[in-house]
Structure formats: C-alpha cells, structure tokens
Write a protein that holds these residues in place. Structure first.
Motif, PDB file in Angstrom:
ATOM      1  N   VAL A 235       5.482 -23.492  -7.025  1.00  0.00           N
ATOM      2  CA  VAL A 235       5.108 -22.681  -6.352  1.00  0.00           C
ATOM      3  C   VAL A 235       3.864 -22.699  -6.432  1.00  0.00           C
ATOM      4  N   THR A 236       2.861 -23.249  -6.732  1.00  0.00           N
ATOM      5  CA  THR A 236       1.235 -23.382  -6.938  1.00  0.00           C
ATOM      6  C   THR A 236      -0.027 -23.172  -5.818  1.00  0.00           C
ATOM      7  N   LYS A 237       1.195 -23.973  -4.603  1.00  0.00           N
ATOM      8  CA  LYS A 237       0.418 -23.947  -3.395  1.00  0.00           C
ATOM      9  C   LYS A 237       1.010 -22.864  -2.593  1.00  0.00           C
ATOM     10  N   PHE A 238       1.686 -22.060  -3.092  1.00  0.00           N
ATOM     11  CA  PHE A 238       2.671 -20.459  -2.675  1.00  0.00           C
ATOM     12  C   PHE A 238       2.128 -19.348  -2.803  1.00  0.00           C
ATOM     13  N   LEU A 239       1.646 -19.735  -4.179  1.00  0.00           N
ATOM     14  CA  LEU A 239       0.852 -18.323  -4.962  1.00  0.00           C
ATOM     15  C   LEU A 239      -0.444 -17.351  -4.031  1.00  0.00           C
ATOM     16  N   ASP A 240      -1.014 -17.605  -2.885  1.00  0.00           N
ATOM     17  CA  ASP A 240      -1.854 -16.995  -2.774  1.00  0.00           C
ATOM     18  C   ASP A 240      -1.168 -16.112  -1.648  1.00  0.00           C
ATOM     19  N   ASP A 241      -0.134 -17.023  -0.956  1.00  0.00           N
ATOM     20  CA  ASP A 241       0.248 -16.669   0.336  1.00  0.00           C
ATOM     21  C   ASP A 241       1.537 -15.993  -0.172  1.00  0.00           C
ATOM     22  N   HIS A 242       2.309 -15.687  -1.469  1.00  0.00           N
ATOM     23  CA  HIS A 242       3.568 -15.146  -1.623  1.00  0.00           C
ATOM     24  C   HIS A 242       3.123 -13.244  -1.423  1.00  0.00           C
ATOM     25  N   PRO A 243       4.479 -12.742  -0.211  1.00  0.00           N
ATOM     26  CA  PRO A 243       4.043 -11.001   0.082  1.00  0.00           C
ATOM     27  C   PRO A 243       4.637 -10.300  -1.435  1.00  0.00           C
ATOM     28  N   GLY A 244       5.088 -11.094  -1.929  1.00  0.00           N
ATOM     29  CA  GLY A 244       5.164  -9.892  -2.925  1.00  0.00           C
ATOM     30  C   GLY A 244       3.771 -10.296  -4.299  1.00  0.00           C
ATOM     31  N   GLY A 245       2.507 -10.581  -3.853  1.00  0.00           N
ATOM     32  CA  GLY A 245       1.611 -10.870  -4.951  1.00  0.00           C
ATOM     33  C   GLY A 245       1.931 -12.634  -5.733  1.00  0.00           C
ATOM     34  N   ASP A 246       1.041 -12.805  -6.441  1.00  0.00           N
ATOM     35  CA  ASP A 246       1.004 -14.084  -7.984  1.00  0.00           C
ATOM     36  C   ASP A 246       1.555 -13.856  -8.762  1.00  0.00           C
ATOM     37  N   ASP A 247       1.118 -12.146  -9.059  1.00  0.00           N
ATOM     38  CA  ASP A 247       1.968 -11.924 -10.465  1.00  0.00           C
ATOM     39  C   ASP A 247       3.271 -11.964 -10.421  1.00  0.00           C
ATOM     40  N   VAL A 248       3.811 -11.878  -9.301  1.00  0.00           N
ATOM     41  CA  VAL A 248       5.190 -11.175  -9.460  1.00  0.00           C
ATOM     42  C   VAL A 248       6.198 -13.135  -9.453  1.00  0.00           C
ATOM     43  N   LEU A 249       5.615 -14.185  -9.011  1.00  0.00           N
ATOM     44  CA  LEU A 249       5.736 -15.533  -9.341  1.00  0.00           C
ATOM     45  C   LEU A 249       5.113 -16.289 -11.243  1.00  0.00           C
ATOM     46  N   LEU A 250       4.210 -15.691 -10.797  1.00  0.00           N
ATOM     47  CA  LEU A 250       3.678 -15.599 -12.307  1.00  0.00           C
ATOM     48  C   LEU A 250       4.694 -15.133 -13.516  1.00  0.00           C
ATOM     49  N   SER A 251       4.824 -14.434 -13.761  1.00  0.00           N
ATOM     50  CA  SER A 251       5.982 -13.271 -14.299  1.00  0.00           C
ATOM     51  C   SER A 251       7.224 -14.271 -14.602  1.00  0.00           C
ATOM     52  N   ALA A 252       7.735 -15.105 -13.795  1.00  0.00           N
ATOM     53  CA  ALA A 252       8.841 -15.648 -13.541  1.00  0.00           C
ATOM     54  C   ALA A 252       8.879 -16.773 -14.108  1.00  0.00           C
ATOM     55  N   THR A 253       7.741 -17.546 -14.509  1.00  0.00           N
ATOM     56  CA  THR A 253       7.780 -18.715 -15.114  1.00  0.00           C
ATOM     57  C   THR A 253       9.327 -18.660 -16.208  1.00  0.00           C
ATOM     58  N   GLY A 254       9.037 -19.466 -17.239  1.00  0.00           N
ATOM     59  CA  GLY A 254       9.721 -19.805 -17.617  1.00  0.00           C
ATOM     60  C   GLY A 254      11.212 -19.800 -18.147  1.00  0.00           C
TER      61      GLY A 254
ATOM     62  N   ASP B  96      15.068 -18.792 -16.137  1.00  0.00           N
ATOM     63  CA  ASP B  96      15.528 -18.727 -14.609  1.00  0.00           C
ATOM     64  C   ASP B  96      15.518 -17.640 -14.070  1.00  0.00           C
ATOM     65  N   ALA B  97      14.628 -17.301 -12.552  1.00  0.00           N
ATOM     66  CA  ALA B  97      14.565 -16.044 -12.046  1.00  0.00           C
ATOM     67  C   ALA B  97      15.166 -16.267 -10.316  1.00  0.00           C
ATOM     68  N   SER B  98      16.703 -16.367 -10.844  1.00  0.00           N
ATOM     69  CA  SER B  98      18.013 -16.223  -9.575  1.00  0.00           C
ATOM     70  C   SER B  98      17.571 -15.318  -9.417  1.00  0.00           C
ATOM     71  N   ASP B  99      17.770 -14.132 -10.112  1.00  0.00           N
ATOM     72  CA  ASP B  99      18.384 -12.565  -9.881  1.00  0.00           C
ATOM     73  C   ASP B  99      17.526 -12.641  -9.303  1.00  0.00           C
ATOM     74  N   ASP B 100      15.862 -12.250  -9.781  1.00  0.00           N
ATOM     75  CA  ASP B 100      14.505 -12.502  -8.880  1.00  0.00           C
ATOM     76  C   ASP B 100      13.972 -11.891  -7.702  1.00  0.00           C
ATOM     77  N   PHE B 101      14.827 -13.657  -7.378  1.00  0.00           N
ATOM     78  CA  PHE B 101      14.939 -14.255  -5.696  1.00  0.00           C
ATOM     79  C   PHE B 101      15.485 -13.574  -5.373  1.00  0.00           C
ATOM     80  N   GLU B 102      17.443 -13.142  -5.502  1.00  0.00           N
ATOM     81  CA  GLU B 102      17.720 -12.397  -4.606  1.00  0.00           C
ATOM     82  C   GLU B 102      17.907 -11.188  -4.364  1.00  0.00           C
ATOM     83  N   ASP B 103      17.395 -10.551  -5.701  1.00  0.00           N
ATOM     84  CA  ASP B 103      17.356  -9.000  -5.537  1.00  0.00           C
ATOM     85  C   ASP B 103      16.396  -9.042  -4.666  1.00  0.00           C
TER      86      ASP B 103
END
Length: 137
Positions: A33-52, A54-61
């Motif tokens: 998701v590197t190229k999408f970090l700047d465009d993510h509506p929730g901000g890049d912190d949301v994506l960066l915090s989900a690394t390492g 399984d982010a499935s629940d976060d994605f679905e929530d």
C-alpha cells in the motif's frame, strides 16, 4: 501475471513497515500500500499501524466501499503463509462481494417494511375486533 502467487511469511511482511515501503495483510492476501499512503482518506498512520499483523478486522470495521475493495487488486503482491501468523491474528472473514451487499440491503429493507407494516396489521385487527364487538351487541 501467470503462475502461482508468491507466498510471504509474517516476518517478511513485517519488514515492510514504513512510509517508503508498507505492506498489509487482509484476508490472507498481502498488499503493498506504499503508493496509496498519501491518498488514504484515513491517513497514512492508519495503514502504517496495521503492518506486521492481519489487518482484516481493521479493514472490515471501517466499512470500505466496493471501489476501495477493487483498488486492492492493483496493490496485491501475494499471499500470506498462514502457518506464520499466530492463531489469534488469523481472520477467516472473506472479502464481501457485491452480491453480499445486495443481500444485506434486501434484509434491511425487509426489516424496515416489517417495522412499518406490523403496527398497521395490529391496528387493523384491533379496529376489526372493535367493530365486530360493536355489531354483536
């Protein structure tokens, strides 16, 4: 893109954990998701915090749209090796397909119709009983 998808371990995915190189696991699939970090509506912190993990629940929530789900196809890099993900992190919820959304919409519609019609039916029965009792006496 032919052949089998590449399979990554959790440790391999966890190495991609910064704003210059960010990978996520959603429903057993690995996404860059590197190229999408700047465009993510929730901000890049949301994506960066989900690394390492399984982010499935976060994605679905969050309730991502069908277009957001479709965007994942362009970010797909491979699959996660489930043997490397702790059982507490493994998510078995499949990505929702549009037809599932349609079923939910139909169910919600039916519930709202019943909430509207049921009181009308009860009122109709009450009036009918009242009229019947009035004519009987």
């Amino acid at each position: 893109m032919g052949g089998e998808p590449k399979v990554y371990t959790l440790d391999q995915v966890s190495e991609h954990n910064n704003s210059k190189d960010c990978w996520l696991i959603i429903h057993g699939k690995v996404y860059n998701v590197t190229k999408f970090l700047d465009d993510h509506p929730g901000g890049d912190d949301v994506l960066l915090s989900a690394t390492g993990k399984d982010a499935s629940d976060d994605f679905e929530d969050v309730g991502h749209s069908n277009s957001a789900r479709a965007m994942l196809e362009d970010l797909y890099v491979g699959d996660i090796d489930p043997a490397t993900v702790p059982a507490s992190q493994v998510q078995h919820t499949p990505l929702e397909q549009p037809e599932n959304n349609q079923n939910k919409t139909s169910s919600n519609f039916m519930i709202k119709m019943l909430q509207f019609l049921l009181p009308l039916v009860i009122l109709g029965i009450a009036v009918g009983v009242r009229l019947y009792n009035t004519k009987s006496t």
